[in-house]
Design a protein around this motif. Structure first.
Motif, PDB file in Angstrom:
ATOM      1  N   VAL A   6      99.426  38.387  74.968  1.00  0.00           N
ATOM      2  CA  VAL A   6      98.957  39.605  74.310  1.00  0.00           C
ATOM      3  C   VAL A   6     100.099  40.276  73.554  1.00  0.00           C
ATOM      4  N   GLY A   7      99.859  40.536  72.278  1.00  0.00           N
ATOM      5  CA  GLY A   7     100.843  41.202  71.436  1.00  0.00           C
ATOM      6  C   GLY A   7     101.877  40.271  70.836  1.00  0.00           C
ATOM      7  N   TRP A   8     101.986  39.067  71.369  1.00  0.00           N
ATOM      8  CA  TRP A   8     103.015  38.144  70.891  1.00  0.00           C
ATOM      9  C   TRP A   8     102.427  37.059  70.005  1.00  0.00           C
ATOM     10  N   GLY A   9     101.374  36.389  70.501  1.00  0.00           N
ATOM     11  CA  GLY A   9     100.745  35.363  69.675  1.00  0.00           C
ATOM     12  C   GLY A   9      99.902  34.409  70.485  1.00  0.00           C
ATOM     13  N   LYS A  10      99.244  33.493  69.757  1.00  0.00           N
ATOM     14  CA  LYS A  10      98.320  32.561  70.395  1.00  0.00           C
ATOM     15  C   LYS A  10      98.360  31.209  69.695  1.00  0.00           C
ATOM     16  N   TRP A  11      98.490  30.141  70.497  1.00  0.00           N
ATOM     17  CA  TRP A  11      98.368  28.775  69.996  1.00  0.00           C
ATOM     18  C   TRP A  11      96.976  28.287  70.319  1.00  0.00           C
ATOM     19  N   GLU A  12      96.362  27.585  69.386  1.00  0.00           N
ATOM     20  CA  GLU A  12      95.067  26.975  69.661  1.00  0.00           C
ATOM     21  C   GLU A  12      94.897  25.712  68.838  1.00  0.00           C
ATOM     22  N   VAL A  13      94.047  24.827  69.337  1.00  0.00           N
ATOM     23  CA  VAL A  13      93.745  23.583  68.632  1.00  0.00           C
ATOM     24  C   VAL A  13      92.498  23.829  67.794  1.00  0.00           C
ATOM     25  N   VAL A  14      92.590  23.496  66.510  1.00  0.00           N
ATOM     26  CA  VAL A  14      91.448  23.639  65.612  1.00  0.00           C
ATOM     27  C   VAL A  14      91.180  22.307  64.927  1.00  0.00           C
ATOM     28  N   GLU A  15      89.938  22.094  64.563  1.00  0.00           N
ATOM     29  CA  GLU A  15      89.532  20.881  63.859  1.00  0.00           C
ATOM     30  C   GLU A  15      89.653  21.130  62.367  1.00  0.00           C
ATOM     31  N   ARG A  16      90.446  20.338  61.699  1.00  0.00           N
ATOM     32  CA  ARG A  16      90.569  20.435  60.251  1.00  0.00           C
ATOM     33  C   ARG A  16      89.602  19.428  59.630  1.00  0.00           C
ATOM     34  N   ALA A  17      88.751  19.889  58.763  1.00  0.00           N
ATOM     35  CA  ALA A  17      87.717  19.039  58.164  1.00  0.00           C
ATOM     36  C   ALA A  17      88.324  17.994  57.232  1.00  0.00           C
ATOM     37  N   ALA A  18      87.592  16.895  57.069  1.00  0.00           N
ATOM     38  CA  ALA A  18      87.997  15.877  56.094  1.00  0.00           C
ATOM     39  C   ALA A  18      87.899  16.505  54.706  1.00  0.00           C
ATOM     40  N   ARG A  19      88.772  16.079  53.829  1.00  0.00           N
ATOM     41  CA  ARG A  19      88.737  16.658  52.488  1.00  0.00           C
ATOM     42  C   ARG A  19      89.333  15.686  51.477  1.00  0.00           C
ATOM     43  N   GLU A  20      89.060  15.971  50.227  1.00  0.00           N
ATOM     44  CA  GLU A  20      89.589  15.163  49.140  1.00  0.00           C
ATOM     45  C   GLU A  20      90.664  15.982  48.434  1.00  0.00           C
ATOM     46  N   VAL A  21      91.811  15.362  48.209  1.00  0.00           N
ATOM     47  CA  VAL A  21      92.917  16.045  47.535  1.00  0.00           C
ATOM     48  C   VAL A  21      93.376  15.203  46.354  1.00  0.00           C
ATOM     49  N   ARG A  22      94.211  15.791  45.550  1.00  0.00           N
ATOM     50  CA  ARG A  22      94.746  15.085  44.390  1.00  0.00           C
ATOM     51  C   ARG A  22      96.264  15.010  44.517  1.00  0.00           C
ATOM     52  N   ASN A  23      96.814  13.810  44.328  1.00  0.00           N
ATOM     53  CA  ASN A  23      98.258  13.625  44.349  1.00  0.00           C
ATOM     54  C   ASN A  23      98.826  14.307  43.106  1.00  0.00           C
ATOM     55  N   LYS A  55      93.016  10.785  43.150  1.00  0.00           N
ATOM     56  CA  LYS A  55      92.313  11.415  44.257  1.00  0.00           C
ATOM     57  C   LYS A  55      92.553  10.624  45.539  1.00  0.00           C
ATOM     58  N   MET A  56      92.707  11.363  46.639  1.00  0.00           N
ATOM     59  CA  MET A  56      92.931  10.741  47.949  1.00  0.00           C
ATOM     60  C   MET A  56      92.039  11.441  48.966  1.00  0.00           C
ATOM     61  N   LYS A  57      91.601  10.697  49.974  1.00  0.00           N
ATOM     62  CA  LYS A  57      90.802  11.285  51.042  1.00  0.00           C
ATOM     63  C   LYS A  57      91.688  11.466  52.273  1.00  0.00           C
ATOM     64  N   ILE A  58      91.566  12.633  52.886  1.00  0.00           N
ATOM     65  CA  ILE A  58      92.282  12.912  54.124  1.00  0.00           C
ATOM     66  C   ILE A  58      91.232  13.042  55.217  1.00  0.00           C
ATOM     67  N   LYS A  59      91.421  12.303  56.310  1.00  0.00           N
ATOM     68  CA  LYS A  59      90.473  12.305  57.415  1.00  0.00           C
ATOM     69  C   LYS A  59      90.527  13.631  58.172  1.00  0.00           C
ATOM     70  N   ALA A  60      89.436  13.940  58.858  1.00  0.00           N
ATOM     71  CA  ALA A  60      89.398  15.111  59.741  1.00  0.00           C
ATOM     72  C   ALA A  60      90.402  14.890  60.871  1.00  0.00           C
ATOM     73  N   LYS A  61      91.006  15.967  61.339  1.00  0.00           N
ATOM     74  CA  LYS A  61      91.952  15.836  62.444  1.00  0.00           C
ATOM     75  C   LYS A  61      92.097  17.167  63.172  1.00  0.00           C
ATOM     76  N   LYS A  62      92.642  17.080  64.357  1.00  0.00           N
ATOM     77  CA  LYS A  62      92.940  18.271  65.141  1.00  0.00           C
ATOM     78  C   LYS A  62      94.369  18.690  64.845  1.00  0.00           C
ATOM     79  N   VAL A  63      94.568  19.998  64.701  1.00  0.00           N
ATOM     80  CA  VAL A  63      95.902  20.535  64.462  1.00  0.00           C
ATOM     81  C   VAL A  63      96.120  21.753  65.355  1.00  0.00           C
ATOM     82  N   VAL A  64      97.374  22.050  65.624  1.00  0.00           N
ATOM     83  CA  VAL A  64      97.721  23.233  66.401  1.00  0.00           C
ATOM     84  C   VAL A  64      97.971  24.375  65.427  1.00  0.00           C
TER      85      VAL A  64
END
Length: 93
Positions: free
Chosen positions: A45-62, A68-77
């Motif tokens: 409380v008052g300091w911060g919080k770590w949590e695991v979230v699901e990052r959706a798959a997405r298409e990006v451009r180099n 165009k490149m596809k990035i798979k869904a993944k879990k991130v902290v």
């Protein structure tokens, strides 16, 4: 600050040996890691919080090639800073 410097700071502030401080820091880190692996969030409380979230798959451009490149869904902290810590950092010079 490196882990070694952090351990030395804990040892000095808490009047521990470096070995004791390293054990404390490692135990803290392992506890956070274990809980995040299980999908639990870890917050102070008052300091911060770590949590695991699901990052959706997405298409990006180099940006170099324009290809165009596809990035798979993944879990991130994710870390969200708490109000008290945020205010202290803002006030620091």
């Amino acid at each position: 600050m490196t882990k070694k410097e952090f351990v030395e700071d804990i040892a000095t502030r808490g009047e521990y040996t470096k070995k004791e401080a390293e054990k404390i820091v490692n135990l803290f880190l392992e506890t956070v890691e274990d809980n995040l692996e299980k999908g639990n969030s870890v917050g102070f409380v008052g300091w911060g919080k770590w949590e695991v979230v699901e990052r959706a798959a997405r298409e990006v451009r180099n940006p170099q090639t324009g290809k165009k490149m596809k990035i798979k869904a993944k879990k991130v902290v994710k870390f969200k800073v708490g109000k008290i810590l945020e205010d202290k950092v803002k006030a620091a010079k």
